[in-house]
Design an enzyme around this catalytic site. Structure first.
Site, PDB file in Angstrom:
ATOM      1  N   THR A  13       1.125  -1.164   0.046  1.00 15.52           N
ATOM      2  CA  THR A  13      -0.150  -0.361   0.017  1.00 15.52           C
ATOM      3  C   THR A  13       0.729   1.068  -0.088  1.00 15.52           C
ATOM      4  O   THR A  13       0.289   2.274  -0.803  1.00 15.52           O
ATOM      5  CB  THR A  13      -0.743   0.363   0.906  1.00 15.52           C
ATOM      6  OG1 THR A  13       0.151   0.275   2.282  1.00 15.52           O
ATOM      7  CG2 THR A  13      -2.381  -1.087   1.473  1.00 15.52           C
ATOM      8  N   ILE A  87      16.250  -6.903   6.756  1.00 10.62           N
ATOM      9  CA  ILE A  87      17.329  -6.567   7.125  1.00 10.62           C
ATOM     10  C   ILE A  87      18.527  -6.225   5.769  1.00 10.62           C
ATOM     11  O   ILE A  87      19.246  -7.497   6.297  1.00 10.62           O
ATOM     12  CB  ILE A  87      17.459  -6.597   8.502  1.00 10.62           C
ATOM     13  CG1 ILE A  87      16.371  -6.991   9.300  1.00 10.62           C
ATOM     14  CG2 ILE A  87      18.909  -5.843   9.110  1.00 10.62           C
ATOM     15  CD1 ILE A  87      16.202  -6.400  10.356  1.00 10.62           C
ATOM     16  N   LEU A  88      18.571  -5.168   5.568  1.00  7.54           N
ATOM     17  CA  LEU A  88      19.850  -5.566   5.272  1.00  7.54           C
ATOM     18  C   LEU A  88      21.570  -5.081   5.616  1.00  7.54           C
ATOM     19  O   LEU A  88      21.368  -4.728   6.324  1.00  7.54           O
ATOM     20  CB  LEU A  88      19.370  -3.954   3.573  1.00  7.54           C
ATOM     21  CG  LEU A  88      19.012  -4.317   3.108  1.00  7.54           C
ATOM     22  CD1 LEU A  88      18.712  -2.621   2.450  1.00  7.54           C
ATOM     23  CD2 LEU A  88      19.007  -5.219   2.039  1.00  7.54           C
ATOM     24  N   ASN A 102      14.033   4.545   4.489  1.00  8.48           N
ATOM     25  CA  ASN A 102      12.520   3.391   5.287  1.00  8.48           C
ATOM     26  C   ASN A 102      11.367   4.417   5.674  1.00  8.48           C
ATOM     27  O   ASN A 102      12.073   5.330   6.149  1.00  8.48           O
ATOM     28  CB  ASN A 102      13.237   2.825   6.450  1.00  8.48           C
ATOM     29  CG  ASN A 102      12.238   1.929   6.746  1.00  8.48           C
ATOM     30  OD1 ASN A 102      12.002   1.099   5.786  1.00  8.48           O
ATOM     31  ND2 ASN A 102      12.743   1.720   7.869  1.00  8.48           N
ATOM     32  N   HIS A 104       8.329   3.671   9.048  1.00  3.02           N
ATOM     33  CA  HIS A 104       8.516   2.886   9.315  1.00  3.02           C
ATOM     34  C   HIS A 104       6.941   3.173  10.462  1.00  3.02           C
ATOM     35  O   HIS A 104       7.103   4.519  11.139  1.00  3.02           O
ATOM     36  CB  HIS A 104       9.430   2.260  10.830  1.00  3.02           C
ATOM     37  CG  HIS A 104       9.632   1.571  12.005  1.00  3.02           C
ATOM     38  ND1 HIS A 104       9.330   0.769  11.714  1.00  3.02           N
ATOM     39  CD2 HIS A 104       8.954   2.035  13.163  1.00  3.02           C
ATOM     40  CE1 HIS A 104       9.885   0.071  13.126  1.00  3.02           C
ATOM     41  NE2 HIS A 104       8.888   0.757  13.981  1.00  3.02           N
ATOM     42  N   ASP A 145      16.191   0.763  11.912  1.00  2.22           N
ATOM     43  CA  ASP A 145      15.371   2.112  12.134  1.00  2.22           C
ATOM     44  C   ASP A 145      16.171   2.895  13.146  1.00  2.22           C
ATOM     45  O   ASP A 145      15.538   4.015  13.890  1.00  2.22           O
ATOM     46  CB  ASP A 145      14.688   2.002  13.191  1.00  2.22           C
ATOM     47  CG  ASP A 145      13.129   0.652  12.516  1.00  2.22           C
ATOM     48  OD1 ASP A 145      13.701   0.397  11.299  1.00  2.22           O
ATOM     49  OD2 ASP A 145      12.791  -0.677  12.771  1.00  2.22           O
ATOM     50  N   GLU A 172      -2.832   5.200   6.355  1.00  5.56           N
ATOM     51  CA  GLU A 172      -4.008   6.729   5.644  1.00  5.56           C
ATOM     52  C   GLU A 172      -3.449   7.493   6.128  1.00  5.56           C
ATOM     53  O   GLU A 172      -3.389   8.974   5.869  1.00  5.56           O
ATOM     54  CB  GLU A 172      -5.644   6.230   5.853  1.00  5.56           C
ATOM     55  CG  GLU A 172      -6.483   4.904   5.324  1.00  5.56           C
ATOM     56  CD  GLU A 172      -7.932   4.861   6.275  1.00  5.56           C
ATOM     57  OE1 GLU A 172      -8.432   5.749   6.864  1.00  5.56           O
ATOM     58  OE2 GLU A 172      -8.022   4.352   5.336  1.00  5.56           O
ATOM     59  N   ALA A 174      -0.691   8.807   8.329  1.00  5.88           N
ATOM     60  CA  ALA A 174       0.321   9.060   8.811  1.00  5.88           C
ATOM     61  C   ALA A 174       1.586   8.743   6.746  1.00  5.88           C
ATOM     62  O   ALA A 174       2.102   8.931   5.872  1.00  5.88           O
ATOM     63  CB  ALA A 174       1.395   8.589   9.440  1.00  5.88           C
ATOM     64  N   GLU A 175       1.782   7.176   7.037  1.00  3.43           N
ATOM     65  CA  GLU A 175       2.265   6.968   5.953  1.00  3.43           C
ATOM     66  C   GLU A 175       2.416   7.274   4.750  1.00  3.43           C
ATOM     67  O   GLU A 175       3.182   7.292   3.870  1.00  3.43           O
ATOM     68  CB  GLU A 175       2.377   5.478   6.135  1.00  3.43           C
ATOM     69  CG  GLU A 175       2.874   4.569   7.559  1.00  3.43           C
ATOM     70  CD  GLU A 175       2.786   3.172   7.681  1.00  3.43           C
ATOM     71  OE1 GLU A 175       3.053   2.397   5.960  1.00  3.43           O
ATOM     72  OE2 GLU A 175       2.394   2.831   8.232  1.00  3.43           O
TER      73      GLU A 175
HETATM   74  C1  GAR Z   1       3.061  -0.347   6.925  1.00  9.62           C
HETATM   75  O1  GAR Z   1       3.003   0.066   7.480  1.00  9.62           O
HETATM   76  C2  GAR Z   1       5.045  -0.281   6.725  1.00  9.62           C
HETATM   77  O2  GAR Z   1       5.433   0.711   7.587  1.00  9.62           O
HETATM   78  C3  GAR Z   1       5.669  -1.445   7.684  1.00  9.62           C
HETATM   79  O3  GAR Z   1       5.054  -3.004   7.002  1.00  9.62           O
HETATM   80  C4  GAR Z   1       3.907  -2.327   6.233  1.00  9.62           C
HETATM   81  C5  GAR Z   1       4.102  -2.559   5.030  1.00  9.62           C
HETATM   82  O4  GAR Z   1       2.735  -2.163   4.402  1.00  9.62           O
HETATM   83  N1  GAR Z   1       6.966  -1.437   7.987  1.00  9.62           N
HETATM   84  C6  GAR Z   1       8.123  -2.315   8.361  1.00  9.62           C
HETATM   85  O5  GAR Z   1       7.055  -2.467   9.677  1.00  9.62           O
HETATM   86  C7  GAR Z   1       9.467  -1.947   8.255  1.00  9.62           C
HETATM   87  N2  GAR Z   1      10.489  -2.003   9.548  1.00  9.62           N
HETATM   88  P1  GAR Z   1       2.205  -2.167   3.238  1.00  9.62           P
HETATM   89  O6  GAR Z   1       3.260  -3.737   2.254  1.00  9.62           O
HETATM   90  O7  GAR Z   1       1.143  -2.265   2.266  1.00  9.62           O
HETATM   91  O8  GAR Z   1       3.399  -0.998   2.124  1.00  9.62           O
END
Ligand code: GAR
Length: 194
Positions: A13, A87-88, A102, A104, A145, A172, A174-175
């Site tokens: 997403t 983890i890279l 990234n 988070h 992180d 919705e 924030a990310e």
């Molecule tokens: C997201 O909430 C992202 O922030 C999180 O995984 C989800 C992926 O959703 N990432 C982490 O937890 C990284 N540590 P998406 O595949 O629908 O974007």
């Protein structure tokens, strides 16, 4: 424009938010050139194909070397980790220092680091009883992180929240907003420093 790779492991997403923002003309410095996943069946790969973006599954064996070859073949200048759960290595993140970011799903430094991903982050926030959580975009370094923070957005925790409900609200509100904004800002900065 900075040719950009998005690394994904799941539903995608956040990748979709980038695709949609690009479609609205909001990412003038970002060219979405490649989506790569460490999970063969990741729906994010399907989203990339639908948007006409090269989509590649990269197998576990020799993952980073294969990824580097793909990145080189596409002339990638910026990597966005969007729900990428592998983890890279320190070697990889050092080579890409300043050019890898990234998203988070918490307000770093809360609920982050090894073992904090996806719904686990929201379950931990609810268990701790915080009233505010959110999301963070940061540069990636060798500490999970631990890199410099680029953007954060706070989101309320409400009575009755489950990890799933909270995850959706954080996505919705924030990310999906701060990831495209941060990717554009970093790409603009990279282009300006050429
Ligand atoms: C997201 O909430 C992202 O922030 C999180 O995984 C989800 C992926 O959703 N990432 C982490 O937890 C990284 N540590 P998406 O595949 O629908 O974007």
């Amino acid at each position: 424009m900075v040719r950009t790779a998005v690394l994904v492991s799941g539903g995608g997403t956040n990748l979709q938010a980038l695709i949609d923002a690009a479609g609205r003309g909001e990412l003038p410095h970002v060219s979405l050139a490649l989506v790569a996943s460490d999970k063969a069946g990741a729906f994010a790969l399907e989203r990339a194909k639908r948007a006409g973006i090269r989509a590649e599954y990269v197998e576990k064996d020799g993952f980073e070397a294969k990824l580097e070859a793909l990145l080189a073949s596409e002339g990638i200048g910026l990597i966005v980790l969007a729900g990428f759960l592998k983890i890279l290595s320190g070697g990889f993140t050092r080579r890409w220092a300043g050019r890898i970011i990234n998203i988070h799903p918490s307000l770093i430094p809360s609920f982050c680091g090894a073992g904090f991903y996806g719904l686990r982050v929201h379950a931990a926030a609810l268990a701790r009883g915080v009233k505010v959580t959110g999301a963070t975009v940061h540069y990636v370094n060798e500490i999970p992180d631990g890199g410099e923070i680029i953007a954060q957005r706070a989101v309320e925790v409400l009575p009755g929240d489950t990890p799933e409900i909270l995850q959706r609200r954080v996505m919705e509100r924030a990310e999906w907003l701060i990831l495209p904004e941060a990717a554009e800002a970093v790409a603009a900065k990279l282009e300006g420093s050429k």
